[in-house]
Design a protein around this motif. Structure first.
Motif, mmCIF file in Angstrom:
data_model
loop_
_atom_site.group_PDB
_atom_site.id
_atom_site.type_symbol
_atom_site.label_atom_id
_atom_site.label_comp_id
_atom_site.label_asym_id
_atom_site.label_seq_id
_atom_site.Cartn_x
_atom_site.Cartn_y
_atom_site.Cartn_z
ATOM 1 N N ALA A 19 1.165 -0.712 0.193
ATOM 2 C CA ALA A 19 0.069 0.382 0.188
ATOM 3 C C ALA A 19 0.963 1.655 0.027
ATOM 4 N N ALA A 20 2.001 1.198 -0.280
ATOM 5 C CA ALA A 20 2.962 2.211 0.348
ATOM 6 C C ALA A 20 2.842 3.370 -1.082
ATOM 7 N N PRO A 21 2.896 4.312 -1.396
ATOM 8 C CA PRO A 21 3.822 5.321 -2.115
ATOM 9 C C PRO A 21 4.962 4.786 -2.744
ATOM 10 N N PRO A 22 4.921 4.823 -4.667
ATOM 11 C CA PRO A 22 6.021 4.436 -4.898
ATOM 12 C C PRO A 22 7.164 5.214 -4.323
ATOM 13 N N ALA A 23 8.439 4.910 -4.599
ATOM 14 C CA ALA A 23 9.839 5.580 -5.320
ATOM 15 C C ALA A 23 9.743 6.987 -5.782
ATOM 16 N N MET A 24 9.708 7.885 -5.230
ATOM 17 C CA MET A 24 9.824 8.709 -6.415
ATOM 18 C C MET A 24 11.076 10.123 -7.130
ATOM 19 N N ALA A 25 11.154 9.884 -8.251
ATOM 20 C CA ALA A 25 12.839 10.178 -8.636
ATOM 21 C C ALA A 25 12.407 11.676 -9.290
ATOM 22 N N ALA A 26 13.812 12.047 -9.103
ATOM 23 C CA ALA A 26 14.310 13.334 -8.736
ATOM 24 C C ALA A 26 14.240 13.312 -10.677
ATOM 25 N N GLU A 27 14.780 14.731 -10.551
ATOM 26 C CA GLU A 27 14.810 14.972 -12.103
ATOM 27 C C GLU A 27 16.435 14.327 -12.716
ATOM 28 N N ALA A 28 16.311 13.774 -13.976
ATOM 29 C CA ALA A 28 17.780 13.251 -14.459
ATOM 30 C C ALA A 28 18.623 13.776 -14.686
ATOM 31 N N VAL A 29 19.795 13.948 -13.813
ATOM 32 C CA VAL A 29 21.143 14.690 -14.279
ATOM 33 C C VAL A 29 21.787 14.046 -15.225
ATOM 34 N N LYS A 30 22.299 15.154 -16.646
ATOM 35 C CA LYS A 30 22.717 14.641 -17.643
ATOM 36 C C LYS A 30 24.131 14.698 -17.343
ATOM 37 N N PHE A 31 25.222 14.040 -17.278
ATOM 38 C CA PHE A 31 26.396 13.968 -17.253
ATOM 39 C C PHE A 31 27.572 13.130 -18.035
ATOM 40 N N ALA A 32 28.721 13.953 -18.810
ATOM 41 C CA ALA A 32 29.748 13.696 -19.438
ATOM 42 C C ALA A 32 31.258 13.684 -18.855
ATOM 43 N N ALA A 33 31.679 13.504 -19.227
ATOM 44 C CA ALA A 33 33.494 13.209 -19.381
ATOM 45 C C ALA A 33 34.585 12.438 -19.916
ATOM 46 N N ASP A 34 35.579 12.710 -20.136
ATOM 47 C CA ASP A 34 36.412 12.427 -21.103
ATOM 48 C C ASP A 34 37.574 11.963 -20.474
ATOM 49 N N SER A 35 38.496 11.294 -21.407
ATOM 50 C CA SER A 35 40.130 11.069 -20.813
ATOM 51 C C SER A 35 40.778 12.174 -20.993
ATOM 52 N N GLY A 36 40.817 13.431 -21.264
ATOM 53 C CA GLY A 36 41.015 14.500 -21.079
ATOM 54 C C GLY A 36 42.515 14.305 -22.146
ATOM 55 N N ASP A 37 42.532 14.227 -23.428
ATOM 56 C CA ASP A 37 43.306 13.822 -24.054
ATOM 57 C C ASP A 37 43.149 14.547 -25.530
ATOM 58 N N THR A 38 43.238 15.237 -26.105
ATOM 59 C CA THR A 38 43.305 15.736 -27.675
ATOM 60 C C THR A 38 42.327 15.158 -28.395
ATOM 61 N N CYS A 39 42.673 13.584 -28.589
ATOM 62 C CA CYS A 39 41.864 12.536 -29.215
ATOM 63 C C CYS A 39 40.509 12.528 -28.696
ATOM 64 N N HIS A 40 39.639 12.486 -27.737
ATOM 65 C CA HIS A 40 39.099 12.298 -26.643
ATOM 66 C C HIS A 40 39.125 10.825 -26.596
ATOM 67 N N ARG A 41 39.467 10.226 -26.893
ATOM 68 C CA ARG A 41 39.712 8.583 -26.834
ATOM 69 C C ARG A 41 38.946 7.235 -25.973
ATOM 70 N N GLY A 42 38.680 8.310 -24.795
ATOM 71 C CA GLY A 42 38.143 8.286 -23.585
ATOM 72 C C GLY A 42 37.009 8.833 -23.374
ATOM 73 N N VAL A 43 35.317 8.227 -23.932
ATOM 74 C CA VAL A 43 34.217 9.373 -23.347
ATOM 75 C C VAL A 43 33.061 8.806 -22.559
#
Length: 149
Positions: A19-43
């Motif tokens: 009977a408990a109400p469902p879990a509430m979700a907050a607004e999704a936050v987009k993320f992005a990170a990279d490896s820091g090299d000029t070729c963006h080898r890891g993203v």
């Protein structure tokens, strides 16, 4: 008599959970990170979403994609792989962390950061690249911090 009391208590608890109400979700936050090299080898990119509720303990759901030299580039391939590490904090306390790896591919991931008790108010995402041989170089991109509403 004790068995009947135990069964009754279990039935009442189960009914309360249903009977408990469902879990509430907050607004999704987009993320992005990279490896820091000029070729963006890891993203790494994706979303972070916090769920709080009366039944479900507070969690941050992480969904995304890690790319390691999987995108078209003019750079020559190297003998390194990429990792993405997620660290969830409450204030300055580390609550939970998880790492995923990709080597010349794209890897999807979906998991939850939680310790079962503390809610997470920020997540730090960092992509690093490591040598595939025992001796070699490694480096990391700038850690990206995301506030979780």
């Amino acid at each position: 008599m004790r068995l009947l009391a135990g069964l009754t208590m279990t039935a009442v608890l189960a009914a309360g959970l249903l009977a408990a109400p469902p879990a509430m979700a907050a607004e999704a936050v987009k993320f992005a990170a990279d490896s820091g090299d000029t070729c963006h080898r890891g993203v790494a990119e994706g979303t972070l979403e916090r769920y709080d509720g009366p039944v479900i303990h507070p969690v941050v759901t992480v969904e995304g994609l890690l790319s390691d030299e999987a995108l078209p580039t003019i750079c020559f391939p190297d003998d390194l792989h990429s990792t993405v590490t997620f660290r969830g904090y409450r204030g300055t306390d580390l609550v939970d962390s998880e790492t995923h790896k990709a080597d010349n591919e794209q890897v999807k991931y979906a998991f939850q950061l939680s310790n079962g008790l503390l809610s997470i108010d920020r997540v730090v995402v960092q992509v690093c690249r490591y040598s595939n041989s025992p001796i070699g170089i490694s480096y990391c991109g700038t850690a990206q911090e995301y506030k979780i509403p």
